[in-house]
Design a protein around this motif. Structure first.
Motif, short mmCIF file in Angstrom:
data_model
loop_
_atom_site.label_atom_id
_atom_site.label_comp_id
_atom_site.label_asym_id
_atom_site.label_seq_id
_atom_site.Cartn_x
_atom_site.Cartn_y
_atom_site.Cartn_z
N LEU A 1 0.68 -1.24 0.03
CA LEU A 1 -0.05 0.03 0.05
C LEU A 1 0.82 1.32 -0.02
CD1 LEU A 1 -2.77 -0.88 2.70
CD2 LEU A 1 -3.16 -0.37 0.03
N TRP A 2 0.60 2.04 -1.07
CA TRP A 2 1.46 3.43 -0.83
C TRP A 2 0.63 4.57 -0.82
CZ3 TRP A 2 6.62 2.93 -3.24
CH2 TRP A 2 6.87 1.83 -3.68
N ASN A 3 1.23 5.46 0.07
CA ASN A 3 0.53 6.68 0.29
C ASN A 3 1.21 7.79 -0.55
OD1 ASN A 3 -0.22 9.27 1.49
ND2 ASN A 3 -0.18 8.51 3.44
N PRO A 4 0.34 8.17 -1.72
CA PRO A 4 1.15 9.07 -2.72
C PRO A 4 1.47 10.58 -2.33
CG PRO A 4 -1.23 8.78 -2.95
CD PRO A 4 -1.10 8.16 -1.87
N CYS A 5 0.96 11.04 -1.09
CA CYS A 5 1.08 12.37 -0.64
C CYS A 5 2.39 12.34 0.29
CB CYS A 5 -0.07 12.92 0.34
SG CYS A 5 -1.46 13.06 -1.02
N THR A 6 2.81 11.21 0.86
CA THR A 6 4.07 11.35 1.55
C THR A 6 5.10 10.40 1.07
OG1 THR A 6 3.36 9.16 2.75
CG2 THR A 6 2.86 11.54 3.66
N GLY A 7 4.76 9.46 -0.12
CA GLY A 7 5.79 8.73 -0.66
C GLY A 7 6.26 7.42 -0.04
N THR A 8 5.54 7.10 1.26
CA THR A 8 5.87 6.04 1.78
C THR A 8 5.00 4.67 1.35
OG1 THR A 8 4.13 6.52 3.59
CG2 THR A 8 6.50 7.40 3.83
N HIS A 9 5.43 3.54 1.91
CA HIS A 9 4.62 2.43 1.51
C HIS A 9 4.63 1.39 2.74
CE1 HIS A 9 8.77 1.32 0.10
NE2 HIS A 9 8.40 0.11 0.37
#
Length: 737
Positions: free
Chosen positions: A523-531
């Motif tokens: 799962l990727w959070n596109p606003c933070t760039g973390t996964h």
């Protein structure tokens, strides 16, 4: 006399009460008109004087001042003013960059509000429900339920209408429960450096011959900021503290206007900061140490969480364990876990008192549609089938033109700009570099959230050229990049903590890689760039509703919503109901975005100028925040500035934890003479105000120990599409006794 009477008759028609000039000059009629138009300055005026003489002469001053400022920002007159410095021009330019999206959202929001003027019975009448046999029986059963004093259950409170909050006090109630895995304070750093000098062994936190760290007792406390007011907890002990303390902060609205339109557009955020309370010894006479105590308490920033008020207003309460945003380096501290600072979590509960009824979603506010009648009938039958399973989702999203289209039409393969990732890297390394690039676009909250059931999506072309947008726009661009790499990608619509309704990305390497570490989807959070992996128990995404692919949409019908409880075999699993069970021809779902997208080249020279302007502005603001003289250590500032490009390189590669030892090695000469406390702050560059707010919230400017010095450095890495990755390194230096 006859001529005057004839002129008088010419000025007035038989059907006119007075001439048009009299109407235009009537302040009372102007007030009535502005109130009817729901202008913010006048919409809450309940009584308007009957006589013109009773109206204050300056009643239109604030309104006309706001109109003048908006006119200047729209026509670019601020660039004609010759008395503004570069920093102010920079602020004006930032507002203009985001202006197109703000204008589109404002226009759509106004259309939603105009359609929401129907007054319901509940808006006018508030009455208690008459108890019946069923409710009385349930109340009696609660008396015989087992009591668990050590595990209390929060009771749902009755929500009240915003129209009943006139002359009422509204507060935010924040219950800070506990923190997990806070960093450890290192109190004997200089001693380790002396050991290194004697033995000649290089500095290492794990080395067997370089000395060992002596950790002091960390004394953390939490501080909550909202609308420039703050409240704090008591001081606890240890890296895993428990407070379980309730704080309250007032909600201040101008003219006590608690209407849905005002609360929905309130862009305030709740800032929760975690500090370490450190006692600084100020006693200079060693002979009096046995009898005298002279200390000063300082607070050292450890991390923060930002929660939008709009999310709290929409959901009514926020409860859970959240990941604390900590810098990759904390001078004077180290993680008690693995390499780097590790992950720190904070458990809390936030609500509004009294509990306010959330905004009513408008279901039929959009007149036009971008889909055919045949497609609408198919979606309607699919929705009816979903109702049988107890689910209700909306596959349509809103375009800037006001049309509704299927969300899957936004996804297409888009080639990313050059030099974002290394061609010889693995697929996961390329994805991490692309996620970092997309996270640098400024993020704006969706203005229609809480007003309409339709989320507002922009095409990647609009998003890149602005640049900036909401979480959905970040997701569309990142998903298009992943599709270009050949990775199975879906946009997951759901609810996260603490952002509320949101979108994440799901990627799967099934049948694409033999690497065991890639078998579990990410799962990727596109606003933070973390996964993270889908089975992560503390993922910010805690509810999953739908999965949007290139040519299909699946709804979660499993009865479960947490990501770690779902079966993620979307295309073949029985837990997912597809919109098109047999698939659909690509020609029936044309793409809204072409496969090619032009990116402006990165301007390193502009990034250097931006860093210099920000550093100069921060120095001036920092000295104004302090109440005493500020001494800058220029040698340390230069050292910190040189370390920032390495941090950006590590973050883009997805390995920020490898710089801890490199930092300590570069700062070795400074640490011989000073005890340093500080950290690098990273954020996508959007506005100078946001940079100021992040630095101010750390509280480093409150350190007022005698002989303390400060160091400050800034670095802005330029990327294509005129976006910048901004780093600010700030530290306090205490001379070693």
């Amino acid at each position: 006399m006859d001529s005057e009477e004839s002129n008088h008759e010419n000025n007035y028609n038989e059907d006119e009460f007075c001439d048009w000039a009299t109407i235009q000059n009537s302040n009372r009629l102007r007030l009535l008109f502005l109130r009817d138009q729901e202008i913010p300055e006048f919409k809450q005026m309940r009584m308007i004087p009957v006589s013109e003489t009773e109206i204050l002469p300056d009643i239109f001053h604030e309104y006309e001042k706001r109109l003048l400022e908006e006119e200047k920002s729209g026509t670019g007159e601020q660039w004609k003013s010759g008395n503004k410095d570069d920093e102010q021009l920079l602020l004006d330019d930032e507002w203009d960059r985001l202006r197109p999206i703000r204008e589109i959202r404002k226009r759509l929001l106004e259309s939603f509000e105009n359609s929401a003027k129907q007054i319901t019975f509940e808006d006018l009448v508030s009455e208690e429900q008459i108890p019946d046999i069923g409710t009385l029986g349930l109340n009696l059963m609660t008396l015989f339920q087992p009591k668990r004093a050590l595990r209390p259950v929060r009771k749902e409170r009755k929500r009240i209408q915003t129209t009943l909050l006139i002359h009422s006090e509204v507060n935010l109630v924040i219950n800070i429960v506990r923190a997990i895995n806070l960093p450890l304070r290192k109190d004997s750093y200089a001693q380790t450096l002396n050991t290194e000098e004697i033995t000649g062994v290089s500095l290492s936190r794990k080395g067997g011959g370089g000395g060992t760290w002596v950790h002091g007792v960390v004394k953390p406390f939490a501080e909550v900021w909202f609308q420039r007011r703050f409240s704090r907890t008591t001081t606890a002990l240890g890296p895993d503290p428990t407070w379980n303390q309730e704080l309250q902060l007032p909600l201040i609205i101008e003219k006590e206007d608690f209407s849905e339109s005002i609360l929905s557009r309130l862009e305030e955020e709740v800032y929760i900061q975690v500090y370490d309370e450190v006692a600084i010894d100020l006693l200079e006479d060693e002979r009096r140490r046995d009898t005298d105590i002279h200390q000063r308490l300082e607070k050292r920033w450890l991390g923060c969480i930002n929660i939008p008020f709009a999310t709290l207003y929409r959901s009514g309460r926020i409860e859970g364990t959240f990941r604390l945003n900590c810098p990759p380096i904390l001078l004077g501290y180290e993680s008690k876990g693995s390499e780097g600072m590790g992950e720190t979590y904070l458990t809390l509960f936030i609500t509004i008192q009294p509990t306010i009824t959330p905004p009513i979603l408008l279901l039929d506010t959009v007149s036009g549609t971008g889909e055919s009648s045949e497609m609408l009938e198919h979606v309607k039958s699919w929705t009816k089938e979903l109702h049988k399973t107890g689910r209700s989702v909306n596959p349509f999203v809103l375009t800037p033109n006001g049309d509704t289209v299927l969300a899957c039409r936004f996804l297409t393969s888009i080639e990313p700009p050059e030099d974002i990732y290394h061609e010889d890297g693995t697929v996961l390394e390329k994805m991490e570099a692309l996620a970092h690039f997309v996270s640098l676009f400024p993020s704006l909250r969706d203005a229609s959230m809480g007003i309409s059931q339709y989320a507002l999506w922009f095409t990647p072309e609009v998003f890149v050229n602005t640049p900036g947008g909401g979480k959905e726009d970040h997701s569309v661009l990142l998903a298009s990049f992943f599709i270009h790499l050949g990775v199975n990608t879906w946009i997951i619509q759901g609810e996260s903590i603490p952002d509320g309704p949101t979108t994440h990305l799901l990627t799967s390497f099934k049948n694409q890689s033999n690497d065991d570490s890639l078998k579990t989807p990410f799962l990727w959070n596109p606003c933070t760039g973390t996964h993270c992996k889908v089975n992560h128990s503390l993922s910010s995404l805690h509810k999953v509703w739908t999965a949007v692919g290139q040519y299909n949409i699946w709804c979660n019908i499993s009865g479960k919503e947490r990501p770690d409880e779902l079966a993620w075999d979307i295309e073949k699993g029985k837990d997912w109901l597809p919109l098109f069970p047999k698939g659909i021809a690509e020609s029936k779902l044309p793409r809204l975005q072409m496969g090619t997208l032009l990116f402006t080249e990165a301007d390193e020279r502009e990034g250097s100028k931006l860093a210099q302007r920000i550093e100069r502005q921060l120095r001036e603001a920092f000295m104004k925040w302090r109440q005493s003289r500020t001494t800058w250590n220029r040698y340390s500032s230069t050292k910190l500035r040189l370390l920032l490009p390495l941090l950006e390189e590590r973050r883009a590669d997805g390995s920020p934890s490898l710089v801890q030892d490199e930092h300590l090695g570069e700062l070795r000469e400074i640490l011989r003479s000073y005890d340093m406390t500080g950290f690098p702050l990273h954020q996508p560059y959007s506005t100078l105000d946001s940079v100021m707010e992040s630095v101010y919230s750390t509280g480093l400017h409150t350190i007022d120990t005698p002989n303390v010095q400060f160091a400050l450095g800034a670095y802005a890495k330029a990327y294509p599409a005129s976006i910048f990755s901004l780093w600010v390194y700030i530290a306090a230096l205490h001379p070693v006794k």
